[in-house]
Motif scaffolding. Structure first.
Motif, PDB file in Angstrom:
ATOM      1  N   GLY A 422      -5.758   2.721   6.544  1.00 37.89           N
ATOM      2  CA  GLY A 422      -5.333   2.703   5.139  1.00 37.89           C
ATOM      3  C   GLY A 422      -4.975   1.306   4.672  1.00 37.89           C
ATOM      4  O   GLY A 422      -5.325   0.901   3.557  1.00 37.89           O
ATOM      5  N   LEU A 423      -4.289   0.539   5.530  1.00 37.33           N
ATOM      6  CA  LEU A 423      -3.895  -0.826   5.167  1.00 37.33           C
ATOM      7  C   LEU A 423      -5.119  -1.711   4.978  1.00 37.33           C
ATOM      8  O   LEU A 423      -5.197  -2.486   4.016  1.00 37.33           O
ATOM      9  CB  LEU A 423      -2.992  -1.400   6.260  1.00 37.33           C
ATOM     10  CG  LEU A 423      -2.585  -2.880   6.104  1.00 37.33           C
ATOM     11  CD1 LEU A 423      -1.855  -3.104   4.790  1.00 37.33           C
ATOM     12  CD2 LEU A 423      -1.719  -3.320   7.293  1.00 37.33           C
ATOM     13  N   ILE A 424      -6.089  -1.590   5.877  1.00 41.13           N
ATOM     14  CA  ILE A 424      -7.310  -2.410   5.767  1.00 41.13           C
ATOM     15  C   ILE A 424      -8.047  -2.124   4.464  1.00 41.13           C
ATOM     16  O   ILE A 424      -8.496  -3.036   3.761  1.00 41.13           O
ATOM     17  CB  ILE A 424      -8.235  -2.153   6.979  1.00 41.13           C
ATOM     18  CG1 ILE A 424      -7.592  -2.697   8.264  1.00 41.13           C
ATOM     19  CG2 ILE A 424      -9.611  -2.789   6.759  1.00 41.13           C
ATOM     20  CD1 ILE A 424      -8.319  -2.305   9.532  1.00 41.13           C
ATOM     21  N   ILE A 425      -8.150  -0.836   4.092  1.00 42.78           N
ATOM     22  CA  ILE A 425      -8.829  -0.479   2.840  1.00 42.78           C
ATOM     23  C   ILE A 425      -8.024  -0.962   1.639  1.00 42.78           C
ATOM     24  O   ILE A 425      -8.583  -1.470   0.657  1.00 42.78           O
ATOM     25  CB  ILE A 425      -9.047   1.044   2.770  1.00 42.78           C
ATOM     26  CG1 ILE A 425      -9.992   1.485   3.885  1.00 42.78           C
ATOM     27  CG2 ILE A 425      -9.609   1.451   1.404  1.00 42.78           C
ATOM     28  CD1 ILE A 425     -10.149   2.982   4.023  1.00 42.78           C
ATOM     29  N   HIS A 426      -6.687  -0.817   1.716  1.00 40.00           N
ATOM     30  CA  HIS A 426      -5.839  -1.254   0.604  1.00 40.00           C
ATOM     31  C   HIS A 426      -6.009  -2.745   0.321  1.00 40.00           C
ATOM     32  O   HIS A 426      -5.964  -3.180  -0.845  1.00 40.00           O
ATOM     33  CB  HIS A 426      -4.376  -0.943   0.915  1.00 40.00           C
ATOM     34  CG  HIS A 426      -3.417  -1.543  -0.064  1.00 40.00           C
ATOM     35  ND1 HIS A 426      -3.339  -1.117  -1.380  1.00 40.00           N
ATOM     36  CD2 HIS A 426      -2.516  -2.573   0.058  1.00 40.00           C
ATOM     37  CE1 HIS A 426      -2.430  -1.844  -2.008  1.00 40.00           C
ATOM     38  NE2 HIS A 426      -1.914  -2.731  -1.162  1.00 40.00           N
ATOM     39  N   LEU A 427      -6.212  -3.535   1.359  1.00 41.31           N
ATOM     40  CA  LEU A 427      -6.378  -4.974   1.160  1.00 41.31           C
ATOM     41  C   LEU A 427      -7.645  -5.306   0.374  1.00 41.31           C
ATOM     42  O   LEU A 427      -7.795  -6.440  -0.116  1.00 41.31           O
ATOM     43  CB  LEU A 427      -6.398  -5.683   2.533  1.00 41.31           C
ATOM     44  CG  LEU A 427      -5.080  -5.649   3.311  1.00 41.31           C
ATOM     45  CD1 LEU A 427      -5.270  -6.248   4.707  1.00 41.31           C
ATOM     46  CD2 LEU A 427      -3.968  -6.381   2.553  1.00 41.31           C
ATOM     47  N   GLN A 428      -8.544  -4.329   0.248  1.00 41.31           N
ATOM     48  CA  GLN A 428      -9.779  -4.547  -0.533  1.00 41.31           C
ATOM     49  C   GLN A 428      -9.583  -4.243  -2.017  1.00 41.31           C
ATOM     50  O   GLN A 428     -10.512  -4.438  -2.819  1.00 41.31           O
ATOM     51  CB  GLN A 428     -10.901  -3.664   0.019  1.00 41.31           C
ATOM     52  CG  GLN A 428     -11.111  -3.752   1.514  1.00 41.31           C
ATOM     53  CD  GLN A 428     -11.286  -5.174   1.999  1.00 41.31           C
ATOM     54  OE1 GLN A 428     -12.066  -5.940   1.460  1.00 41.31           O
ATOM     55  NE2 GLN A 428     -10.520  -5.525   3.038  1.00 41.31           N
ATOM     56  N   VAL A 429      -8.406  -3.733  -2.408  1.00 39.82           N
ATOM     57  CA  VAL A 429      -8.152  -3.416  -3.809  1.00 39.82           C
ATOM     58  C   VAL A 429      -8.072  -4.698  -4.627  1.00 39.82           C
ATOM     59  O   VAL A 429      -7.318  -5.625  -4.282  1.00 39.82           O
ATOM     60  CB  VAL A 429      -6.825  -2.617  -3.956  1.00 39.82           C
ATOM     61  CG1 VAL A 429      -6.475  -2.434  -5.453  1.00 39.82           C
ATOM     62  CG2 VAL A 429      -6.936  -1.265  -3.282  1.00 39.82           C
ATOM     63  N   LYS A 430      -8.847  -4.757  -5.713  1.00 40.48           N
ATOM     64  CA  LYS A 430      -8.863  -5.914  -6.592  1.00 40.48           C
ATOM     65  C   LYS A 430      -8.550  -5.433  -8.018  1.00 40.48           C
ATOM     66  O   LYS A 430      -9.447  -4.935  -8.700  1.00 40.48           O
ATOM     67  CB  LYS A 430     -10.210  -6.629  -6.541  1.00 40.48           C
ATOM     68  CG  LYS A 430     -10.556  -7.165  -5.158  1.00 40.48           C
ATOM     69  CD  LYS A 430     -11.925  -7.795  -5.114  1.00 40.48           C
ATOM     70  CE  LYS A 430     -12.246  -8.310  -3.718  1.00 40.48           C
ATOM     71  NZ  LYS A 430     -13.620  -8.888  -3.645  1.00 40.48           N
ATOM     72  N   PRO A 431      -7.281  -5.556  -8.460  1.00 40.91           N
ATOM     73  CA  PRO A 431      -6.878  -5.025  -9.771  1.00 40.91           C
ATOM     74  C   PRO A 431      -7.739  -5.520 -10.927  1.00 40.91           C
ATOM     75  O   PRO A 431      -7.961  -4.794 -11.892  1.00 40.91           O
ATOM     76  CB  PRO A 431      -5.424  -5.522  -9.916  1.00 40.91           C
ATOM     77  CG  PRO A 431      -4.949  -5.647  -8.500  1.00 40.91           C
ATOM     78  CD  PRO A 431      -6.142  -6.128  -7.723  1.00 40.91           C
ATOM     79  N   GLU A 432      -8.246  -6.739 -10.833  1.00 43.99           N
ATOM     80  CA  GLU A 432      -9.050  -7.284 -11.933  1.00 43.99           C
ATOM     81  C   GLU A 432     -10.342  -6.502 -12.142  1.00 43.99           C
ATOM     82  O   GLU A 432     -10.964  -6.585 -13.209  1.00 43.99           O
ATOM     83  CB  GLU A 432      -9.362  -8.761 -11.683  1.00 43.99           C
ATOM     84  CG  GLU A 432     -10.236  -9.060 -10.468  1.00 43.99           C
ATOM     85  CD  GLU A 432      -9.447  -9.165  -9.177  1.00 43.99           C
ATOM     86  OE1 GLU A 432     -10.060  -9.554  -8.150  1.00 43.99           O
ATOM     87  OE2 GLU A 432      -8.246  -8.871  -9.180  1.00 43.99           O
ATOM     88  N   GLU A 433     -10.771  -5.723 -11.139  1.00 46.03           N
ATOM     89  CA  GLU A 433     -12.020  -4.960 -11.271  1.00 46.03           C
ATOM     90  C   GLU A 433     -11.865  -3.768 -12.202  1.00 46.03           C
ATOM     91  O   GLU A 433     -12.843  -3.135 -12.560  1.00 46.03           O
ATOM     92  CB  GLU A 433     -12.492  -4.477  -9.890  1.00 46.03           C
ATOM     93  CG  GLU A 433     -12.956  -5.591  -9.004  1.00 46.03           C
ATOM     94  CD  GLU A 433     -13.426  -5.098  -7.623  1.00 46.03           C
ATOM     95  OE1 GLU A 433     -14.174  -5.859  -6.980  1.00 46.03           O
ATOM     96  OE2 GLU A 433     -13.056  -3.982  -7.243  1.00 46.03           O
ATOM     97  N   ASN A 434     -10.654  -3.453 -12.619  1.00 42.63           N
ATOM     98  CA  ASN A 434     -10.427  -2.356 -13.560  1.00 42.63           C
ATOM     99  C   ASN A 434     -10.454  -2.854 -14.999  1.00 42.63           C
ATOM    100  O   ASN A 434     -10.304  -2.074 -15.920  1.00 42.63           O
ATOM    101  CB  ASN A 434      -9.073  -1.695 -13.300  1.00 42.63           C
ATOM    102  CG  ASN A 434      -9.221  -0.472 -12.408  1.00 42.63           C
ATOM    103  OD1 ASN A 434     -10.134  -0.414 -11.610  1.00 42.63           O
ATOM    104  ND2 ASN A 434      -8.330   0.498 -12.566  1.00 42.63           N
ATOM    105  N   ARG A 435     -10.622  -4.153 -15.165  1.00 45.44           N
ATOM    106  CA  ARG A 435     -10.558  -4.708 -16.515  1.00 45.44           C
ATOM    107  C   ARG A 435     -11.937  -5.131 -16.979  1.00 45.44           C
ATOM    108  O   ARG A 435     -12.781  -5.469 -16.210  1.00 45.44           O
ATOM    109  CB  ARG A 435      -9.604  -5.897 -16.563  1.00 45.44           C
ATOM    110  CG  ARG A 435      -8.181  -5.535 -16.138  1.00 45.44           C
ATOM    111  CD  ARG A 435      -7.247  -6.713 -16.363  1.00 45.44           C
ATOM    112  NE  ARG A 435      -5.887  -6.357 -15.981  1.00 45.44           N
ATOM    113  CZ  ARG A 435      -5.347  -6.644 -14.814  1.00 45.44           C
ATOM    114  NH1 ARG A 435      -6.050  -7.269 -13.891  1.00 45.44           N
ATOM    115  NH2 ARG A 435      -4.109  -6.301 -14.533  1.00 45.44           N
TER     116      ARG A 435
END
Length: 435
Positions: A422-435
């Motif tokens: 879960g931590l490894i996948i979470h590190l791939q989250v890029k908030p700017e991709e929702n904009r």
């Protein structure tokens, strides 16, 4: 309530406003259910009735795990529809009132059935225990269902900048409910843990009343609503999944949360039995341990509300996941009670903080017009994992039951692997991709 154009409120003014205080008291109420029923007294009751030797203690763990998995399975079926109901009707409190009331009723029935002796059993399992388990599954399903609407309600209580503080306050007040709920232990004597169920139902009801009476729904006008058939909600969910490229960050986080919540949901359900059967805590010692863990949860919730506001929710979730890995590692290899005291305190910090940071991140990542639907998906992700985690734990303890305590250590160790994924996948989250 829309405060987008209002002056910024001080934390004290924020916390003491009637809507936020009433909302937080429901966290206080439902945490009494979560701690008393899910974490402490239901597992103790199962272990009391079934766990007469080392092998049957592992069987009791399997029963508890599978009961939690079944409740989560039903939530998986319905939670996407709940999100669509929120976005289409605007009703949140109305559903909380109904769902909480049903949960309270079946919590009460757990106490009724637990006190009866039908003199009927199947393969050594009394009928009364079977009815308690069924009541538990129903009570937990409706408890969890109410939380979909409760979490979504948070976005109506303040500005986007206030969300981390509101979330942290709600979780902190909620875990104070744990301390209140554990006073029920004073009514338990001679190991009759079913005696805790009815007082818990009463406390759950009493502290739900502020939300029932002091928060008002803001329904969407009927002429603006679409007519939703039962399966229509799932069609909208499918359409949302088709927009994954548009909302890549939030979908990535939901996958990460799937694995993180695996560890959380399973540890909450199994920590009482693990501490008593594996580490040697008595029931009274575990109550004290759980109180210490709860105090850690309250402190962690408040602190991480400010941490999330300062460094952002994504980085905060990363820190919390690392704390959780450390806690689980210590618990798996604990050979003395002092080691489990450390593990329990660290897990307490990570438990409350994960809840604060994750739902704040959902609000940050989701567009306002789809917030209810994304909270439905958030519950969907979390509850699918709440099937897999307990089912995995229960299956390991069942398959390795002849190895005694080693079975539970292996089962808990599997949660470390899930948390790291879960931590490894979470590190791939890029908030700017929702904009």
């Amino acid at each position: 309530m829309n405060n987008q154009n209002s002056k910024a409120r001080s934390p004290l003014a924020l916390y003491l406003s009637l809507p936020i205080l009433s909302w937080a008291f429901y966290d206080f109420a439902n945490t009494i259910f979560s701690s008393n029923i899910n974490t402490v007294f239901f597992p103790f009751y199962m272990d009391e009735v079934l766990g007469t030797d080392e092998v049957r203690k592992q069987v009791a763990s399997t029963f508890i795990s599978y009961a939690n998995a079944v409740a989560s399975f039903f939530l998986v079926i319905f939670s996407p529809l709940f999100g669509v109901w929120i976005d289409n009707t605007g009703y949140k409190k109305r559903f909380i009132v109904w769902f909480a009331s049903i949960s309270i009723l079946f919590t009460f029935m757990m106490g009724v059935f637990g006190s009866l002796d039908f003199n009927v059993d199947y393969s050594g399992v009394p009928l009364s225990l079977f009815l308690v388990v069924v009541s538990f599954v129903i009570a937990k399903f409706f408890f969890n269902s109410s939380l979909v609407f409760y979490d979504s309600m948070m976005g109506d209580l303040g500005t986007k900048e206030e969300m981390p503080l509101i979330s942290g306050f709600g979780v902190a007040v909620g875990y104070l409910g744990t301390i209140c709920g554990l006073l029920v232990y004073l009514l338990v004597s001679d190991g009759d843990f079913h005696r805790a169920f009815i007082p818990t139902a009463i406390l759950y009801l009493v502290f739900s009343l502020p939300l029932f009476f002091f928060i008002k729904d803001k329904p969407i006008p009927k002429e603006q609503r679409k007519k939703i058939k039962f399966l229509e909600g799932y069609k909208e969910i499918i359409e949302t999944f088709k927009e994954m490229k548009k909302y890549k960050a939030i979908f990535t986080f939901m996958i990460a949360y799937f694995f993180l919540n695996d560890a959380i949901a399973t540890t909450i359900a199994m920590m009482a039995v693990y501490a008593t059967a594996i580490v040697g805590f008595s029931s009274s010692q575990f109550i004290i341990l759980y109180l210490v863990s709860t105090i850690s949860t309250v402190i962690g919730s408040m602190i991480f509300g400010y941490v999330a506001k300062s460094i952002g929710s994504k980085r905060s979730v990363t820190i919390v996941a690392i704390i959780m890995i450390i806690a689980l590692f210590i618990a798996v290899f604990a050979t003395a009670q002092w080691m489990f005291w450390i593990a329990g305190s660290l897990f307490g910090v990570s438990l409350g903080s994960m809840w604060v940071t994750s739902r704040t991140l959902i609000i940050e990542l989701s567009p306002e017009e789809k917030r209810g639907q994304f909270f439905g998906l958030f519950a969907f992700s979390g509850k699918v994992s709440a099937i897999i985690g307990p089912a995995l734990y229960g299956t390991i303890t069942l398959l390795l039951k002849d190895y005694g305590t080693f079975a539970s250590r292996v089962a808990l160790g599997s949660l470390i692997i899930l948390t790291i994924i879960g931590l490894i996948i979470h590190l791939q989250v890029k908030p700017e991709e929702n904009r």
